[in-house]
Scaffold this active site. Sequence first.
Site, short mmCIF file in Angstrom:
data_model
loop_
_atom_site.label_atom_id
_atom_site.label_comp_id
_atom_site.label_asym_id
_atom_site.label_seq_id
_atom_site.Cartn_x
_atom_site.Cartn_y
_atom_site.Cartn_z
N HIS A 257 0.55 3.03 -0.64
CA HIS A 257 0.45 1.46 -0.59
C HIS A 257 -0.60 0.95 -1.37
O HIS A 257 -1.36 1.38 -2.03
CB HIS A 257 0.17 1.09 1.02
CG HIS A 257 -1.08 1.99 1.51
ND1 HIS A 257 -2.26 0.89 1.45
CD2 HIS A 257 -1.45 3.03 1.87
CE1 HIS A 257 -3.34 1.90 1.89
NE2 HIS A 257 -2.84 2.91 2.11
N CYS B 154 -3.29 8.47 3.77
CA CYS B 154 -2.26 7.99 3.05
C CYS B 154 -2.83 7.75 1.59
O CYS B 154 -3.94 8.08 1.18
CB CYS B 154 -2.05 6.60 3.37
SG CYS B 154 -1.08 6.70 4.99
#
Length: 445
Positions: free
Chosen positions: A325, A344
Amino acid sequence: MTIDRRRSSSTRRQFLLGAAAAGAGLAPGAAFAQNALVDILNAPTRGNWDDQFDTRGSNARQVASNTPIFSNAALVSTQNAVGAYQGIVASGGWPELPANEKLRIGAESAAVPLLRRRLAIAGDLAASAGSSTVFDTYVDAAVKRFQARHGLPADGVVGETTYKALNVPAQLRLNQLITNVARLQDMVGKDLGQRFVMVNIPAASVEAVENGQVVQRHTAIVGKVDRQSPLLESKITNLNLNPYWHAPASIVRKDIIPLMRKNPQYLEQSNIHIYDGNGNEIPPQSIDWNTDEAVKYLFRQDPGKNNAMASVKINFPNPYAVYMHDTPQQGLFSNLMRFDSSGCVRVQNVRDLIVWLARDEPTWDRQHIEQVIASRQRQDIDLTNPVPVYFTYVTAWATDPNVVQFRDDIYHRDGAEQLAMSELTATAYSGGEQNPYAQGDDIYQ
Protein backbone atom coordinates in the site's frame (compact mmCIF):
# COMPACT_ATOMS: atom_id res chain seq x y z
CA MET A 1 6.48 -20.35 0.80
CA THR A 2 5.69 -19.76 4.49
CA ILE A 3 7.41 -17.91 7.28
CA ASP A 4 10.73 -19.57 8.03
CA ARG A 5 10.19 -20.49 11.68
CA ARG A 6 11.92 -23.84 11.55
CA ARG A 7 15.59 -23.03 11.20
CA SER A 8 17.03 -25.49 13.70
CA SER A 9 19.97 -25.01 16.02
CA SER A 10 21.79 -27.72 14.09
CA THR A 11 21.37 -25.72 10.88
CA ARG A 12 22.87 -22.71 12.59
CA ARG A 13 25.80 -24.78 13.82
CA GLN A 14 26.40 -26.14 10.33
CA PHE A 15 26.31 -22.61 8.96
CA LEU A 16 28.87 -21.29 11.41
CA LEU A 17 31.18 -24.29 11.41
CA GLY A 18 31.21 -25.58 7.89
CA ALA A 19 29.28 -23.58 5.33
CA ALA A 20 32.36 -22.64 3.36
CA ALA A 21 33.24 -26.26 2.73
CA ALA A 22 29.62 -27.10 1.88
CA GLY A 23 29.58 -24.38 -0.73
CA ALA A 24 32.51 -25.67 -2.73
CA GLY A 25 30.17 -27.34 -5.18
CA LEU A 26 28.00 -24.30 -5.72
CA ALA A 27 30.34 -22.57 -8.12
CA PRO A 28 31.61 -25.04 -10.69
CA GLY A 29 34.98 -24.05 -12.08
CA ALA A 30 35.54 -21.26 -9.53
CA ALA A 31 39.11 -21.18 -8.20
CA PHE A 32 39.07 -21.87 -4.45
CA ALA A 33 42.68 -21.69 -3.38
CA GLN A 34 44.20 -18.39 -4.49
CA ASN A 35 46.55 -18.31 -1.57
CA ALA A 36 48.38 -15.15 -2.54
CA LEU A 37 46.51 -11.93 -1.86
CA VAL A 38 48.13 -10.34 -4.89
CA ASP A 39 46.36 -12.88 -7.11
CA ILE A 40 43.01 -11.70 -5.79
CA LEU A 41 43.82 -8.04 -6.13
CA ASN A 42 45.11 -8.48 -9.67
CA ALA A 43 42.49 -10.94 -10.94
CA PRO A 44 41.25 -9.89 -14.41
CA THR A 45 37.61 -10.50 -13.39
CA ARG A 46 37.83 -7.54 -11.03
CA GLY A 47 37.27 -5.13 -13.89
CA ASN A 48 39.15 -2.28 -15.47
CA TRP A 49 40.12 -0.15 -12.51
CA ASP A 50 41.31 2.72 -14.67
CA ASP A 51 37.77 3.05 -16.02
CA GLN A 52 35.99 2.53 -12.70
CA PHE A 53 38.01 4.72 -10.37
CA ASP A 54 39.04 8.30 -10.95
CA THR A 55 38.90 11.63 -9.16
CA ARG A 56 35.65 12.79 -10.70
CA GLY A 57 33.33 11.40 -8.08
CA SER A 58 31.45 8.37 -6.82
CA ASN A 59 31.07 5.18 -8.80
CA ALA A 60 28.26 3.98 -6.53
CA ARG A 61 25.94 4.19 -9.54
CA GLN A 62 27.74 1.15 -11.00
CA VAL A 63 26.19 -0.97 -8.26
CA ALA A 64 22.70 -0.58 -9.75
CA SER A 65 21.47 -3.20 -12.19
CA ASN A 66 18.31 -4.04 -14.12
CA THR A 67 19.01 -7.77 -13.72
CA PRO A 68 16.36 -9.29 -11.41
CA ILE A 69 17.50 -10.93 -8.20
CA PHE A 70 15.29 -13.84 -9.23
CA SER A 71 17.08 -14.74 -12.46
CA ASN A 72 19.53 -17.34 -13.69
CA ALA A 73 22.07 -14.57 -14.34
CA ALA A 74 21.91 -13.47 -10.69
CA LEU A 75 22.20 -17.07 -9.51
CA VAL A 76 25.31 -17.67 -11.62
CA SER A 77 26.87 -14.37 -10.52
CA THR A 78 26.17 -15.23 -6.87
CA GLN A 79 27.72 -18.68 -7.31
CA ASN A 80 30.78 -17.00 -8.84
CA ALA A 81 30.87 -14.65 -5.84
CA VAL A 82 31.02 -17.71 -3.58
CA GLY A 83 34.17 -18.80 -5.41
CA ALA A 84 35.72 -15.35 -5.14
CA TYR A 85 34.99 -15.12 -1.41
CA GLN A 86 36.37 -18.60 -0.85
CA GLY A 87 39.60 -17.26 -2.33
CA ILE A 88 39.50 -14.22 -0.04
CA VAL A 89 38.94 -16.42 3.02
CA ALA A 90 41.72 -18.80 1.99
CA SER A 91 44.08 -15.82 1.73
CA GLY A 92 43.33 -14.67 5.26
CA GLY A 93 40.28 -12.48 4.75
CA TRP A 94 40.45 -8.74 5.33
CA PRO A 95 41.63 -6.61 8.25
CA GLU A 96 39.36 -5.36 11.02
CA LEU A 97 39.24 -1.57 11.24
CA PRO A 98 39.44 0.33 14.53
CA ALA A 99 36.08 2.11 14.70
CA ASN A 100 37.36 4.97 16.81
CA GLU A 101 37.17 7.91 14.40
CA LYS A 102 34.89 9.13 11.65
CA LEU A 103 36.66 9.21 8.30
CA ARG A 104 35.72 11.25 5.25
CA ILE A 105 37.35 12.85 2.23
CA GLY A 106 40.27 15.12 3.17
CA ALA A 107 41.00 13.34 6.46
CA GLU A 108 44.48 12.07 7.25
CA SER A 109 44.71 9.10 9.57
CA ALA A 110 46.83 6.03 10.26
CA ALA A 111 43.62 4.02 9.76
CA VAL A 112 43.28 5.02 6.09
CA PRO A 113 45.89 2.54 4.73
CA LEU A 114 44.03 -0.23 6.54
CA LEU A 115 40.77 1.02 5.05
CA ARG A 116 42.37 1.04 1.59
CA ARG A 117 43.45 -2.59 2.02
CA ARG A 118 39.98 -3.61 3.23
CA LEU A 119 38.32 -1.95 0.23
CA ALA A 120 40.83 -3.39 -2.24
CA ILE A 121 40.38 -6.97 -1.04
CA ALA A 122 36.59 -6.75 -1.54
CA GLY A 123 37.00 -5.20 -4.98
CA ASP A 124 35.91 -1.63 -4.23
CA LEU A 125 39.33 0.01 -4.67
CA ALA A 126 42.12 -0.57 -7.13
CA ALA A 127 45.20 -2.20 -5.64
CA SER A 128 47.22 0.44 -7.48
CA ALA A 129 45.55 3.23 -5.50
CA GLY A 130 48.43 3.09 -3.02
CA SER A 131 48.66 3.12 0.76
CA SER A 132 48.58 6.83 1.54
CA THR A 133 47.23 7.97 4.92
CA VAL A 134 45.10 10.58 3.13
CA PHE A 135 41.41 9.87 2.51
CA ASP A 136 41.48 11.02 -1.11
CA THR A 137 38.93 10.92 -3.95
CA TYR A 138 39.88 7.35 -4.80
CA VAL A 139 39.03 6.20 -1.28
CA ASP A 140 35.89 8.33 -1.31
CA ALA A 141 34.66 6.65 -4.50
CA ALA A 142 35.51 3.22 -3.11
CA VAL A 143 33.69 3.85 0.18
CA LYS A 144 30.61 5.02 -1.71
CA ARG A 145 30.70 1.89 -3.84
CA PHE A 146 31.02 -0.27 -0.71
CA GLN A 147 28.13 1.55 0.94
CA ALA A 148 25.90 1.15 -2.11
CA ARG A 149 26.65 -2.59 -2.18
CA HIS A 150 25.54 -2.86 1.45
CA GLY A 151 22.37 -0.81 1.14
CA LEU A 152 23.84 2.13 3.05
CA PRO A 153 23.61 5.82 2.13
CA ALA A 154 26.48 6.34 -0.31
CA ASP A 155 27.80 9.50 1.36
CA GLY A 156 31.47 8.47 1.55
CA VAL A 157 31.57 8.94 5.34
CA VAL A 158 32.93 6.03 7.37
CA GLY A 159 30.92 6.16 10.58
CA GLU A 160 29.33 3.66 12.95
CA THR A 161 27.07 1.84 10.46
CA THR A 162 29.72 1.62 7.74
CA TYR A 163 32.30 0.36 10.25
CA LYS A 164 29.90 -2.42 11.28
CA ALA A 165 29.53 -3.51 7.67
CA LEU A 166 33.27 -3.26 7.00
CA ASN A 167 34.11 -5.36 10.05
CA VAL A 168 31.93 -8.36 9.28
CA PRO A 169 34.55 -11.11 8.76
CA ALA A 170 35.03 -12.50 5.27
CA GLN A 171 34.11 -15.99 6.50
CA LEU A 172 30.68 -14.80 7.62
CA ARG A 173 30.12 -13.02 4.31
CA LEU A 174 31.05 -16.23 2.51
CA ASN A 175 28.60 -18.21 4.66
CA GLN A 176 25.93 -15.62 3.96
CA LEU A 177 26.46 -15.96 0.21
CA ILE A 178 26.21 -19.75 0.40
CA THR A 179 22.95 -19.54 2.36
CA ASN A 180 21.48 -17.19 -0.21
CA VAL A 181 22.59 -19.26 -3.20
CA ALA A 182 20.27 -21.95 -1.84
CA ARG A 183 17.45 -19.41 -1.56
CA LEU A 184 17.97 -18.25 -5.12
CA GLN A 185 18.10 -21.81 -6.44
CA ASP A 186 14.71 -22.48 -4.85
CA MET A 187 13.14 -19.59 -6.77
CA VAL A 188 15.02 -19.54 -10.08
CA GLY A 189 13.91 -23.10 -10.83
CA LYS A 190 10.25 -22.03 -10.79
CA ASP A 191 8.10 -20.47 -13.49
CA LEU A 192 7.84 -17.01 -11.94
CA GLY A 193 5.82 -15.51 -14.78
CA GLN A 194 6.60 -13.10 -17.61
CA ARG A 195 5.64 -10.25 -15.29
CA PHE A 196 6.03 -10.43 -11.51
CA VAL A 197 6.61 -8.33 -8.40
CA MET A 198 9.29 -9.31 -5.89
CA VAL A 199 9.52 -7.87 -2.38
CA ASN A 200 12.95 -8.45 -0.83
CA ILE A 201 12.29 -8.01 2.88
CA PRO A 202 15.86 -7.48 4.24
CA ALA A 203 16.60 -5.01 1.43
CA ALA A 204 13.25 -3.26 2.06
CA SER A 205 12.82 -2.96 -1.70
CA VAL A 206 10.45 -3.97 -4.49
CA GLU A 207 11.28 -5.09 -8.02
CA ALA A 208 8.74 -5.09 -10.85
CA VAL A 209 10.08 -7.52 -13.44
CA GLU A 210 9.06 -8.01 -17.05
CA ASN A 211 10.68 -10.18 -19.73
CA GLY A 212 13.69 -10.85 -17.54
CA GLN A 213 14.45 -7.19 -16.72
CA VAL A 214 13.69 -4.96 -13.75
CA VAL A 215 11.39 -2.28 -15.17
CA GLN A 216 10.67 -0.56 -11.85
CA ARG A 217 12.43 -0.58 -8.51
CA HIS A 218 10.80 0.86 -5.39
CA THR A 219 12.01 1.64 -1.90
CA ALA A 220 9.79 -0.10 0.65
CA ILE A 221 8.97 -0.23 4.33
CA VAL A 222 8.50 -3.75 5.67
CA GLY A 223 7.59 -5.43 8.95
CA LYS A 224 9.12 -4.59 12.29
CA VAL A 225 11.30 -7.20 13.90
CA ASP A 226 8.45 -8.07 16.28
CA ARG A 227 5.78 -7.85 13.52
CA GLN A 228 7.58 -9.49 10.64
CA SER A 229 6.51 -9.46 7.02
CA PRO A 230 5.85 -13.09 6.02
CA LEU A 231 7.38 -15.05 3.17
CA LEU A 232 4.72 -15.83 0.60
CA GLU A 233 3.83 -16.47 -3.03
CA SER A 234 0.56 -15.19 -4.48
CA LYS A 235 -0.96 -13.21 -7.35
CA ILE A 236 -2.05 -9.58 -7.32
CA THR A 237 -5.73 -9.66 -8.24
CA ASN A 238 -7.17 -6.34 -7.18
CA LEU A 239 -6.29 -2.67 -6.57
CA ASN A 240 -8.25 -0.43 -4.19
CA LEU A 241 -8.18 3.29 -4.90
CA ASN A 242 -8.97 5.45 -1.86
CA PRO A 243 -9.39 2.36 0.34
CA TYR A 244 -10.92 2.06 3.79
CA TRP A 245 -8.51 0.84 6.43
CA HIS A 246 -9.67 -1.78 8.94
CA ALA A 247 -7.56 -2.03 12.08
CA PRO A 248 -6.78 -5.62 13.13
CA ALA A 249 -7.30 -6.69 16.73
CA SER A 250 -3.54 -6.71 17.32
CA ILE A 251 -3.25 -3.00 16.41
CA VAL A 252 -6.38 -2.09 18.39
CA ARG A 253 -4.82 -3.74 21.43
CA LYS A 254 -1.21 -2.60 20.99
CA ASP A 255 -1.72 0.86 19.50
CA ILE A 256 -5.24 2.30 19.46
CA ILE A 257 -6.16 1.58 23.08
CA PRO A 258 -2.95 3.19 24.45
CA LEU A 259 -3.42 6.18 22.11
CA MET A 260 -7.01 6.68 23.26
CA ARG A 261 -5.88 6.65 26.88
CA LYS A 262 -3.47 9.48 26.08
CA ASN A 263 -5.76 11.41 23.72
CA PRO A 264 -9.53 10.66 23.81
CA GLN A 265 -9.93 12.64 20.54
CA TYR A 266 -7.53 10.42 18.60
CA LEU A 267 -10.15 8.44 16.68
CA GLU A 268 -12.12 11.51 15.70
CA GLN A 269 -8.97 13.33 14.57
CA SER A 270 -7.95 10.29 12.50
CA ASN A 271 -11.40 9.74 10.91
CA ILE A 272 -11.68 6.27 12.44
CA HIS A 273 -15.16 4.93 13.23
CA ILE A 274 -16.15 2.03 15.47
CA TYR A 275 -18.81 -0.53 14.53
CA ASP A 276 -20.37 -3.49 16.32
CA GLY A 277 -21.10 -6.85 14.74
CA ASN A 278 -24.40 -5.59 13.31
CA GLY A 279 -22.87 -2.60 11.55
CA ASN A 280 -24.02 -0.07 14.13
CA GLU A 281 -21.60 2.76 14.87
CA ILE A 282 -20.39 2.85 18.46
CA PRO A 283 -19.43 6.20 20.07
CA PRO A 284 -15.88 6.09 21.49
CA GLN A 285 -17.14 7.54 24.77
CA SER A 286 -19.16 4.38 25.43
CA ILE A 287 -16.05 2.17 25.54
CA ASP A 288 -13.94 1.57 28.65
CA TRP A 289 -10.46 2.29 27.30
CA ASN A 290 -8.84 1.00 30.50
CA THR A 291 -9.80 -2.52 29.43
CA ASP A 292 -9.53 -4.58 26.22
CA GLU A 293 -13.25 -4.09 25.48
CA ALA A 294 -12.47 -2.24 22.23
CA VAL A 295 -10.85 -5.34 20.69
CA LYS A 296 -14.27 -6.90 20.00
CA TYR A 297 -15.34 -4.03 17.69
CA LEU A 298 -14.51 -3.16 14.06
CA PHE A 299 -12.37 -0.03 13.55
CA ARG A 300 -12.62 1.50 10.07
CA GLN A 301 -10.77 4.57 8.82
CA ASP A 302 -12.33 6.65 6.04
CA PRO A 303 -10.45 7.32 2.78
CA GLY A 304 -8.43 10.51 2.76
CA LYS A 305 -5.02 12.00 3.29
CA ASN A 306 -4.75 10.62 6.84
CA ASN A 307 -5.75 7.09 5.88
CA ALA A 308 -3.11 4.53 6.93
CA MET A 309 -2.93 3.28 3.33
CA ALA A 310 -3.21 6.76 1.79
CA SER A 311 -4.34 6.43 -1.83
CA VAL A 312 -3.80 2.78 -2.84
CA LYS A 313 -4.04 -0.78 -1.55
CA ILE A 314 -2.65 -3.71 -3.60
CA ASN A 315 -4.41 -7.00 -2.82
CA PHE A 316 -3.31 -10.62 -3.23
CA PRO A 317 -4.77 -13.69 -1.48
CA ASN A 318 -2.63 -14.95 1.40
CA PRO A 319 -3.21 -16.54 4.82
CA TYR A 320 -1.62 -13.59 6.63
CA ALA A 321 -4.02 -10.93 5.26
CA VAL A 322 -1.07 -8.68 4.39
CA TYR A 323 -0.97 -6.39 1.38
CA MET A 324 1.05 -3.61 -0.23
CA HIS A 325 0.00 0.00 0.00
CA ASP A 326 0.72 3.70 -0.12
CA THR A 327 1.41 5.67 3.08
CA PRO A 328 0.89 9.22 4.35
CA GLN A 329 4.30 9.01 6.04
CA GLN A 330 6.49 9.49 2.97
CA GLY A 331 9.43 10.70 5.06
CA LEU A 332 10.00 7.17 6.38
CA PHE A 333 11.29 6.06 2.98
CA SER A 334 14.46 8.08 3.58
CA ASN A 335 15.29 6.13 6.75
CA LEU A 336 18.21 3.71 6.75
CA MET A 337 16.27 1.12 8.78
CA ARG A 338 12.94 0.76 6.97
CA PHE A 339 11.52 -1.99 9.18
CA ASP A 340 8.60 -0.10 10.60
CA SER A 341 5.29 -1.70 9.54
CA SER A 342 3.09 -4.33 11.14
CA GLY A 343 3.73 -6.87 8.39
CA CYS A 344 2.35 -5.16 5.30
CA VAL A 345 4.62 -3.44 2.77
CA ARG A 346 4.50 0.29 2.06
CA VAL A 347 5.76 1.21 -1.39
CA GLN A 348 7.37 4.50 -2.42
CA ASN A 349 6.03 5.94 -5.69
CA VAL A 350 3.34 3.28 -5.55
CA ARG A 351 1.26 4.95 -8.27
CA ASP A 352 3.94 4.08 -10.84
CA LEU A 353 3.56 0.47 -9.76
CA ILE A 354 -0.24 0.36 -9.97
CA VAL A 355 -0.21 1.97 -13.43
CA TRP A 356 2.09 -0.87 -14.54
CA LEU A 357 -0.12 -3.47 -12.84
CA ALA A 358 -3.35 -2.12 -14.37
CA ARG A 359 -2.07 -1.46 -17.87
CA ASP A 360 -4.17 -4.26 -19.44
CA GLU A 361 -7.43 -2.87 -18.00
CA PRO A 362 -9.39 -0.69 -20.46
CA THR A 363 -9.63 3.01 -19.46
CA TRP A 364 -7.36 2.58 -16.43
CA ASP A 365 -4.47 4.71 -17.63
CA ARG A 366 -2.43 7.06 -15.46
CA GLN A 367 -4.76 10.01 -15.98
CA HIS A 368 -7.88 8.08 -14.98
CA ILE A 369 -6.22 6.60 -11.91
CA GLU A 370 -5.03 10.03 -10.75
CA GLN A 371 -8.51 11.50 -11.31
CA VAL A 372 -10.15 8.83 -9.16
CA ILE A 373 -7.57 9.24 -6.38
CA ALA A 374 -8.10 13.01 -6.42
CA SER A 375 -11.87 12.52 -6.06
CA ARG A 376 -11.41 10.68 -2.71
CA GLN A 377 -14.05 8.19 -3.89
CA ARG A 378 -13.52 4.50 -3.18
CA GLN A 379 -13.10 2.44 -6.36
CA ASP A 380 -11.66 -0.96 -7.25
CA ILE A 381 -9.67 -2.23 -10.22
CA ASP A 382 -9.89 -5.99 -10.78
CA LEU A 383 -6.97 -7.32 -12.80
CA THR A 384 -7.91 -9.47 -15.79
CA ASN A 385 -4.39 -10.90 -15.75
CA PRO A 386 -3.29 -11.33 -12.11
CA VAL A 387 0.41 -10.58 -11.57
CA PRO A 388 2.50 -12.99 -9.44
CA VAL A 389 3.99 -11.51 -6.28
CA TYR A 390 6.74 -12.98 -4.10
CA PHE A 391 7.73 -11.88 -0.60
CA THR A 392 11.24 -13.24 -0.14
CA TYR A 393 14.27 -13.02 2.13
CA VAL A 394 17.58 -12.53 0.30
CA THR A 395 20.44 -10.91 2.20
CA ALA A 396 23.30 -11.55 -0.25
CA TRP A 397 23.34 -11.73 -4.04
CA ALA A 398 25.22 -10.58 -7.13
CA THR A 399 23.60 -9.41 -10.36
CA ASP A 400 27.10 -8.80 -11.72
CA PRO A 401 30.13 -10.97 -10.88
CA ASN A 402 32.04 -7.89 -9.68
CA VAL A 403 29.20 -6.36 -7.61
CA VAL A 404 28.27 -8.44 -4.57
CA GLN A 405 25.36 -7.08 -2.53
CA PHE A 406 24.81 -7.63 1.20
CA ARG A 407 21.97 -6.53 3.48
CA ASP A 408 21.38 -6.55 7.21
CA ASP A 409 19.94 -9.88 8.35
CA ILE A 410 17.16 -7.99 10.12
CA TYR A 411 15.14 -11.07 11.12
CA HIS A 412 18.19 -13.09 12.24
CA ARG A 413 17.78 -15.93 9.73
CA ASP A 414 21.33 -16.25 8.39
CA GLY A 415 22.90 -18.00 11.38
CA ALA A 416 25.22 -15.36 12.84
CA GLU A 417 24.21 -12.48 15.07
CA GLN A 418 26.88 -10.18 13.59
CA LEU A 419 25.02 -10.26 10.27
CA ALA A 420 22.04 -8.64 11.98
CA MET A 421 23.84 -5.41 12.66
CA SER A 422 20.89 -3.60 14.21
CA GLU A 423 20.39 -3.84 17.95
CA LEU A 424 16.75 -4.86 17.57
CA THR A 425 15.60 -8.24 18.86
CA ALA A 426 13.94 -10.58 16.39
CA THR A 427 10.62 -12.06 17.53
CA ALA A 428 8.89 -14.19 14.92
CA TYR A 429 5.15 -14.84 14.90
CA SER A 430 4.09 -17.83 16.98
CA GLY A 431 1.08 -19.78 15.80
CA GLY A 432 -0.51 -19.85 19.24
CA GLU A 433 -0.71 -16.07 19.49
CA GLN A 434 -3.04 -13.49 18.01
CA ASN A 435 -2.19 -13.31 14.30
CA PRO A 436 -0.31 -10.01 13.85
CA TYR A 437 -1.01 -10.08 10.11
CA ALA A 438 -4.81 -10.15 10.41
CA GLN A 439 -6.53 -7.68 8.12
CA GLY A 440 -4.42 -4.61 8.46
CA ASP A 441 -1.17 -2.84 8.89
CA ASP A 442 -0.12 0.31 10.60
CA ILE A 443 -1.41 2.88 13.01
CA TYR A 444 -0.11 6.44 12.73
CA GLN A 445 0.28 8.75 15.69
